[in-house]
Design an enzyme around this catalytic site. Structure first.
Site, mmCIF file in Angstrom:
data_model
loop_
_atom_site.group_PDB
_atom_site.id
_atom_site.type_symbol
_atom_site.label_atom_id
_atom_site.label_comp_id
_atom_site.label_asym_id
_atom_site.label_seq_id
_atom_site.Cartn_x
_atom_site.Cartn_y
_atom_site.Cartn_z
ATOM 1 N N ARG A 122 20.246 -6.363 -9.988
ATOM 2 C CA ARG A 122 19.025 -5.429 -9.592
ATOM 3 C C ARG A 122 18.493 -4.813 -8.831
ATOM 4 O O ARG A 122 16.645 -4.992 -9.627
ATOM 5 C CB ARG A 122 18.897 -5.447 -11.375
ATOM 6 N N GLN A 127 20.216 -0.389 -5.608
ATOM 7 C CA GLN A 127 20.773 0.604 -6.800
ATOM 8 C C GLN A 127 22.039 1.151 -6.267
ATOM 9 O O GLN A 127 22.341 2.404 -6.849
ATOM 10 C CB GLN A 127 19.324 1.464 -6.763
ATOM 11 N N ASP A 130 24.584 0.409 -6.957
ATOM 12 C CA ASP A 130 25.457 -0.180 -8.297
ATOM 13 C C ASP A 130 26.113 0.529 -9.498
ATOM 14 O O ASP A 130 25.262 0.925 -10.072
ATOM 15 C CB ASP A 130 23.492 -0.368 -9.463
ATOM 16 N N SER A 133 25.607 0.540 -13.176
ATOM 17 C CA SER A 133 24.576 1.427 -13.484
ATOM 18 C C SER A 133 25.538 2.859 -13.115
ATOM 19 O O SER A 133 25.564 4.145 -14.337
ATOM 20 C CB SER A 133 23.235 2.045 -12.925
ATOM 21 N N TYR A 231 16.916 -6.756 -18.155
ATOM 22 C CA TYR A 231 17.716 -6.677 -18.790
ATOM 23 C C TYR A 231 17.450 -7.162 -20.670
ATOM 24 O O TYR A 231 16.033 -7.659 -20.847
ATOM 25 C CB TYR A 231 18.898 -7.789 -18.429
#
Lengths: 523, 477
Positions: A122, A127, A130, A133, A231
């Protein structure tokens, strides 16, 4: 390289790892794309659409695996899928390596490489690939839609001719990607949205999306998420107690509750207890996005919609992404496409498995017959570091005091400046003859007028201001004109030269100013 | 005509000049204001020509007309991108004129000193004024004259160098002779000594040394200042040219010169102050060259610059509702303002809100961007100042940065160790998307890495600004 997408074999799985759109992007990188027959059908991509963009269709999974160098899919592979791989092939899919050690060993023995989309670190740079996500985003959105489907009232409050409809109250527990997506969807449908998260630093994000953050009356600072890769971590028992107390307090008011709280590699924490469910109004809806990991509500039944005795609907679906297969496939295929783009640094169709690259290193769980899981911590630390300490807001009294202090300081400075200036002028006056002082008064006043006038000049006209001051500073021509009538030839000559130069300046300056000003026009 | 009448005309001119500057507070009143200035100048010159003790007026008229012709040519041909050069060049002329007038005063003084009383009575005009002065007054006159010459000479060489730098005739990199500011200080001290020498003897030699020193200071000072600081330099020279005129006004005993000189001087000083404030730097640090000292290592930048193609830019723009464009000097260099204007026209035709955000130090001259955009027919009411628009970025869909760098560098706020820390900047990264049109991955004039380019919502639209925009235009529907 040839990139092939398999048809998903898990029942109910409707997504696909390659879309016609992502295929065209991959082709631009120099790759060839293959897809198994009917792989995209469930997500709404027909074989014809693939063929239209030059993707080859192969009828069986065996043929496709045989023909491709890189195999992409969505769900973790089955044993038979891995068995089909021959050495030096690369598989890209979700893998959940910590739960699938046997598969990892199998892949190792087959000397293949496996890139797990769920292991993408992350960090900002990663991103775009990802996939967790992307999928969480879809789940969050869909959770609200499913809730709406089961909720018998409007989300938004309305004032109709027939009477007033109160807005629905939605609570989102866990403001991760899914939570934020749910908050966004819920607020844009018009519901009053509340959100809670154990990481206090997300309060700002929650509020920026138009929801209200539920704060606890709890003194101790909760560890912020930056230290755990963004997280949530396990909470202290005291914190949990405070949290449950708060939930118990607000439960009766809530119409819809969406729980998204997950802690990596652990069973989902119980946040919505049976007594909270019992206290809710009939017709309320709970959507438990953590159903796969046991649920945030213990009444949740995985993959089922149940209705409790007091008429509360609890939804425990785990296939939200498949319920939006077209969107999910598009986003997942995009993530895969970005991953392959990073694997193809020269855009020449040659895959370079660069284990020095943080992102590729993190996602690779098996590299050519060698298990590379778990990865070392990434060189770049995750997510934004601590937010800056904000100065506490000042009370009105303090602001008032500051203003007074600033005013006093200003007055003091002004008085000082005036005193100094006056002293200076007095000093000059006591030595200089009156003829000088006459001119000096004119000078000082002009500087003063100049300052007052120029401060009002609009910033956009600074260039014309310079041009016009340029033109008028050629007033020095007066000096030269006065001197040109001299008896000395040298003086006449020099004066003539400066008259000439000043002439250039006067005309040039004024004309260019005029030219510029005529350009300024209103719309 | 009598002297009293001339003075009356001077008063009228002075008022007209003040109105002319005051009128620049708004675009519409400015169009009238420039005529006040022209009228003021015409009155002042005619009154002097017709005034008492004036000879050779035909020669003066011819010279003014000849100069005017050249001025007219310059003014009508100059490209708006060349405005900084033109302004700098014109400062040089004012400076030179001040030096010449100052020297003339000296020659007249010498002439008069050699005359006897009967000859003095025959004198007219300026010489007559000089002849009446007492000894103290003559000394003051000498101080005023040397001051006028000194400032004029600094302005002259300084402006010549500024002109050459802006016109690209010499490198815009800050260069200093070995010895640096020590040389400037030495030259300044020598100038001061020459003043005392001149006051005691009244000879020509100290005057020449003084002038040479001032010329050197002007040259060396401006050579040591880099390209990005040119807005400050040009405003500063503007100010100097005013002070030079005022000093000459004192020596000639002419109040109009003093008034105008003071107006121009304070105008330039305010502009310099505004520019310095917009860069969060002290005037001294700009003049001494180089950026302020840094107190530690600069913040490391994480992430990567993500490129975007014209297709991507077009789709972002087509989806956007509100757009803010931030132009910088790079737009002027690439001559892209016409394309920008065309883009704005197309986007506005679709009903989108498009505005410009102008940082005070964008460009090479205060207000340079506004003039360039005005020339490209961008209406001025959508061109905003930094303070007017900075709060609107969070509600904006797309911010487009064209050829700007330091003025949008978030390091100024985030990184206390950055050389530009504390500089007010346009907070364009608060918009939903940021598109940056830029030639390549290099740093700006200050050589500072820009974290904006690495932000998640930033896309880099690489390429020559004009060509990129021309490629983009057909894709905006």
């Amino acid at each position: 390289m040839k990139i092939g997408a398999l048809k998903e074999i898990t029942s109910g799985e409707q997504r696909v790892a390659l879309t016609p759109d992502s295929a065209t992007h991959l082709q631009k990188l120099g790759h060839e794309c293959l897809v198994e027959k009917d792989a995209g059908l469930a997500a709404g991509f027909s074989d014809a659409q693939y063929i239209a963009v030059g993707v080859e269709i192969l009828t069986t999974a065996e043929a496709l695996t045989e023909a491709s160098d890189v195999i992409v899919k969505v769900r973790p592979p089955s044993t038979s899928e891995i068995n089909r791989l021959s050495s030096s092939k690369t598989l890209i899919s979700f893998f959940y390596p910590s739960a699938n050690e046997a598969l990892m060993e199998l892949a190792k023995s087959k000397e293949v490489s496996v890139i797990a989309m769920d292991m993408v670190p992350r960090i900002s740079r990663a991103q775009k690939m990802d996939a967790l996500s992307s999928m969480a985003n879809i789940s969050g959105y869909r959770a609200v839609i499913e809730a709406g489907n089961n909720f018998g009232r409007f989300f938004t409050g309305q004032m109709t001719a027939a009477g007033k409809v109160p807005p629905a109250k939605v609570l989102v527990v866990g403001a991760g990607v899914a939570g934020l997506a749910a908050i966004g969807t819920s607020t844009s449908l018009g519901a009053i949205t509340y959100a809670f998260d154990v990481r206090p630093e997300v309060a700002e994000q929650v509020e920026s999306m138009g929801a209200e953050f539920v704060f606890l009356d709890f003194a101790d600072e909760q560890a912020d998420g930056a230290s755990t890769g963004g997280y949530a971590a396990v909470s202290s028992p005291e914190f949990t107690a405070a949290q449950l107390a708060k939930f118990r307090e607000i439960a009766p008011e809530m119409d819809i509750v969406i729980t998204t709280a997950l802690i990596p590699n652990r069973e989902a924490p119980e946040l919505w207890t049976s007594d909270m469910v019992a206290s809710m109004k009939p017709g309320s809806v709970i959507v438990d996005l953590a159903a796969e990991k046991g649920g945030n509500c213990k009444l949740t039944v995985i993959d089922e919609r149940i209705v409790t005795d007091n008429g509360v609907v609890i939804i425990g679906y785990t296939d939200f992404t498949s319920r939006m297969a077209a969107q999910a496939s598009t986003m997942y295929a995009s993530n895969i496409r970005h991953m392959i783009a990073d694997l193809t640094p020269k855009k020449d169709g040659v895959i370079v498995h660069d284990m020095e690259d943080d992102v590729i290193r993190g996602a690779t769980v098996v590299n050519a017959g060698e298990i590379t899981f778990p990865p070392p911590p990434p060189k770049i630390q995750a997510i934004a570091a601590k937010p800056k300490e904000k100065a506490p807001d000042k009370t009105p009294e303090e602001i008032r005091a500051d203003e007074i202090a600033a005013f006093k300081k200003q007055t003091k400075n002004q008085v000082k400046l005036l005193a100094f200036g006056a002293a200076l002028i007095l000093l000059v006056g006591s030595y200089a003859p009156p003829s000088f002082m006459q001119h000096f008064i004119v000078f000082v006043l002009s500087v003063f007028v100049g300052f007052q006038v120029i401060w009002n000049v609009s910033h956009s006209l600074h260039t014309p201001l310079m041009a016009v001051t340029n033109a008028i500073s050629s007033i020095i021509i007066l000096g030269a004109l006065l001197q040109i009538g001299s008896t000395s030839f040298l003086v006449i000559l020099l004066a003539a030269i400066s008259v000439f130069f000043a002439g250039i300046n006067i005309f040039g300056g004024f004309l260019v100013t005029r030219r510029m000003l005529t350009m300024f026009r209103k719309s | 005509m009598e002297m009293g009448f001339t003075f009356a005309v001077y008063v009228v001119s002075a008022v007209l000049f003040i109105l002319s500057l005051g009128g620049l507070s708004g675009q519409e009143s400015a169009k009238r204001a420039v005529w006040y200035g022209i009228a003021g100048m015409a009155l002042a010159v005619s009154a002097t020509l017709l005034g008492p003790g004036f000879g050779l007026w035909w020669l003066s008229l011819i010279l003014i007309a000849a100069g005017g012709l050249i001025g007219y040519q310059l003014a009508s041909k100059v490209e708006m991108t060349q405005m900084p050069e033109l302004v700098a060049g014109m400062h040089a002329l004012v400076g030179l004129a001040a030096v010449i007038v100052g020297f003339n005063t000296h020659f007249e003084l010498v002439n008069i000193a050699s005359m006897d009383d009967t000859a003095k009575k025959m004198l007219e005009g300026f010489s007559a004024l000089l002849a009446k002065k007492s000894n103290v007054e003559i000394n003051i006159l000498r101080v005023e004259t040397t001051l006028g010459i000194w400032i004029g000479a600094v302005t002259f060489t300084g402006s010549v160098i500024a002109y050459s730098k802006l016109a690209g005739k010499i490198t815009s990199v800050a260069t200093k002779l070995p010895g640096g500011h020590f040389l400037n200080i030495t030259a300044a001290i020598l100038s001061l000594l020459s003043v005392f020498w001149y006051l005691n003897t009244g000879e020509l030699l100290p005057m020449i040394i003084l002038t040479a020193m001032a010329l050197f200071i002007g040259y060396h000072l401006i050579m040591g200042i880099g390209g990005a600081d040119m807005p400050v330099v040009v405003s500063m020279l503007n100010s100097y040219s005013g002070w030079a005129a005022a000093a000459i006004g004192f020596s000639l005993g002419n109040d109009l010169l003093i008034v105008v000189g003071a107006l121009v001087g304070s105008s330039g000083a305010i502009l310099s102050y505004i520019m310095c404030k917009a860069m969060n730097r002290s005037f001294v640090s700009v003049i001494l060259g180089g950026f302020g000292g840094t107190s530690g290592p600069q913040m490391e930048i994480k992430g990567e610059q993500v490129a975007i193609e014209a297709e991507g830019v077009a789709s972002v723009l087509n989806d956007a509702e509100s757009i803010i464009i931030i132009p910088g000097y790079g737009m002027a260099v690439a001559q892209a303002q016409q394309s920008v204007s065309e883009l704005v026209r197309k986007l506005r035709a679709q009903g989108k809100s498009v505005r410009f955000a102008i940082h005070p130090v964008a460009g090479r001259l205060p207000g340079h961007m506004n003039v360039l955009l005005a020339e490209a027919r961008v209406p001025y009411d959508i061109v905003m100042e930094m303070d007017e628009i900075n709060d609107d970025f969070p509600d904006t869909d797309v911010a487009i940065v064209i050829g700007a760098n330091d003025i949008v560098n978030p390091a100024a706020q985030d990184d206390p160790n950055s050389p530009i820390a504390g500089m007010p900047i346009l907070e364009c990264w608060k918009a939903k998307h940021v598109l940056v049109s830029k030639r390549g991955q290099g740093t700006g004039y200050s050589g500072i890495e820009n974290p904006l380019f690495f932000k998640e919502n930033t896309r880099m639209f690489y390429g020559h600004a004009k060509e990129s925009l021309d490629k983009l235009l057909p894709m905006i529907d």
